[in-house]
Design an enzyme around this catalytic site. Structure first.
Site, short mmCIF file in Angstrom:
data_model
loop_
_atom_site.label_atom_id
_atom_site.label_comp_id
_atom_site.label_asym_id
_atom_site.label_seq_id
_atom_site.Cartn_x
_atom_site.Cartn_y
_atom_site.Cartn_z
N ASN A 210 0.85 -1.20 0.00
CA ASN A 210 0.00 0.00 0.00
C ASN A 210 0.88 1.24 0.00
O ASN A 210 2.10 1.15 0.00
CB ASN A 210 -0.95 -0.02 1.20
CG ASN A 210 -0.19 -0.10 2.50
OD1 ASN A 210 0.57 0.79 2.85
ND2 ASN A 210 -0.37 -1.22 3.22
N LYS A 289 9.39 -16.56 -11.06
CA LYS A 289 8.63 -15.44 -11.62
C LYS A 289 7.46 -15.98 -12.45
O LYS A 289 7.67 -16.87 -13.30
CB LYS A 289 9.57 -14.60 -12.50
CG LYS A 289 8.91 -13.37 -13.03
CD LYS A 289 9.86 -12.59 -13.93
CE LYS A 289 9.10 -11.49 -14.62
NZ LYS A 289 9.81 -10.97 -15.77
N PHE A 323 -4.28 3.09 14.79
CA PHE A 323 -4.55 4.12 13.80
C PHE A 323 -5.64 3.56 12.88
O PHE A 323 -5.67 2.35 12.64
CB PHE A 323 -3.29 4.42 12.95
CG PHE A 323 -2.41 5.46 13.57
CD1 PHE A 323 -1.71 5.20 14.73
CD2 PHE A 323 -2.28 6.72 12.99
CE1 PHE A 323 -0.89 6.15 15.31
CE2 PHE A 323 -1.47 7.69 13.55
CZ PHE A 323 -0.77 7.41 14.71
#
Ligand code: CTP
Length: 405
Positions: A210, A289, A323
């Site tokens: 984020n 990957k 928070f």
């Protein structure tokens, strides 16, 4: 002791200027924020660049050279300082300040400041014994200025006697003593803070994360140190300098953050969870990957542990501060989280507010407590806000009175 203390070193012209370079370096290494003002004579011995490199701040020497047009430099510096140290202090600067003269940057700052000012004299033994100098020193002492007596020994002028600038180590020791936390509210208390985002790996080159910058959590850690706390910062991947005086534990994923927090929970007095922890992670981390194909790619996600909720369930004596990043029904959602996670406080943050949120230097929040208090804070810098939040939290919890920053 010296972490984040704002110390202004005024350097005047004597051979002992070289010791001031060491002084500035030692203060900066000890975590102090050091700025330097020089006289023209001091610049005959050492250039401003040396002090700039040691302090990592601009060096000031010309009253009329305004580096920042939004402030008046000599007033700004005078107001900024927690402590001003004149080292070396020549007979000339002592005489000027004793008589209220301000005709250069150093003497102007010295007259403008309301901070404590210390003089560390260095001069020839006969100059130090001169009646006028003695008179000026007495007058300054009566006016509340403090002196670091010069030591005895070989003087650069060839004399042996009193006049050597006190050794930088000793000056640092005296300054540290001056800032010893007498009654700091968090002295002896462990404060654990989490900050930044977490990264949840998809494959060796990709992750889910984020936009958290970690700035608020880092500011909380700095504020905790200033209030005397033994501070541990558990940080997700951010690009911020490590705050001085803080034990930093770097983590990547929510699982790593969970482990680090648990290891530091038992003896913590306050835990502040400002990190933006990922709620989901890829159910499987691909060892290689993932190659692109023609079809729509789907990544299956699974829930991470809610760290704060778990801490709330295991809470004994710890004070828990969460928070809440919200985009709607900000206060209601914040209160629901406070109750649901068994918190003592929650800092509610509308991340759509242009003055706040991820990455911004400022924030606008409301502090909610379990006892029902609701304290809104206007937009302000995250550093300033961190201090106010922590002061408010410890005041409400009766950790003590704030005496001195
Ligand atoms: N938190 C946590 N562990 C998680 C998720 C959140 O410890 N896995 C903590 C955060 O550090 C923050 C508080 O919980 O202090 C609230 O985080 P937030 O993302 O606002 O809320 P969530 O509980 O994740 O709820 P939602 O995302 O649904 O709003």
């Amino acid at each position: 002791m010296l972490v984040n203390k704002k110390i202004l070193i005024c350097v005047t012209g004597g051979i002992a200027v070289y010791k001031s370079v060491a002084l500035v370096s030692k203060l900066a290494q000890a975590g102090a924020d050091v700025k330097v003002v020089m006289t023209k004579s001091a610049m005959e011995f050492v250039t401003p660049l040396t002090f700039q490199a040691m302090s990592r701040n601009d060096v000031f020497f010309d009253t009329f050279d305004e580096k920042d047009s939004s402030v008046i430099a000599h007033i700004d510096l005078a107001d900024w300082a927690d402590l001003v140290v004149v080292a070396p202090a020549t007979a000339n600067v002592i005489g000027k300040v004793a008589n209220g003269i301000s005709d250069d940057m150093v003497s102007t700052v010295l007259l403008a400041t309301t901070a404590e000012v210390w003089f560390a004299p260095a001069m020839n033994v006969n100059m130090y014994g001169n009646k006028a100098v003695i008179r000026n020193i007495s007058r300054l002492a009566e006016d509340g200025y403090r002196f670091i007596e010069p030591s005895e020994g070989f003087l650069a002028c060839g004399y042996v006697g009193k006049g050597r600038l006190e050794e930088p180590e000793k000056v640092v020791e005296l300054i540290s003593e001056r800032f010893e936390p007498k009654n700091l509210p968090l002295t002896g208390k462990k404060v654990v803070i989490t900050a930044g985002p977490t990264r949840e790996r998809i494959d060796p080159v990709r992750y889910v994360s984020n936009f958290s910058s970690g700035k608020m959590g880092y500011a909380m850690a700095e504020a905790a140190v200033t209030l005397g706390a033994d501070t541990t910062l558990i940080s997700g991947p951010v690009s911020l300098p490590k705050p001085a005086g803080v034990t930093v534990i770097d983590v990547e994923s929510a699982a790593e953050m969970f482990n680090a927090v648990c290891e530091n929970y038992e003896d913590a007095s306050i835990v502040i969870k400002s990190a933006a922890v990922a709620d989901y992670r890829p159910a499987e981390i691909h060892p290689q990957k993932i190659k692109k194909g023609e079809d729509l790619a789907v990544i299956e996600l699974e829930r991470t542990t809610d760290i704060l909720k778990t801490l709330g369930e295991r809470k004994e004596k710890q004070l828990l501060v969460g928070f809440a990043a919200e985009t709607e029904n900000v206060l209601k959602n914040g209160m629901t989280k406070l109750i649901g996670k068994n918190l003592d406080f929650i800092v509610v943050n509308d991340v759509t507010d242009p003055d706040g949120g991820f990455g911004s230097e400022t924030n606008v929040v409301t502090l909610l407590s379990k006892s029902g208090t609701n304290t809104p804070y206007p937009a302000m810098s995250k550093k300033e806000l961190a201090h106010l939040l922590l002061e408010n939290i410890i005041k409400e919890e009766g950790f003590g009175v704030i005496h001195d920053r």
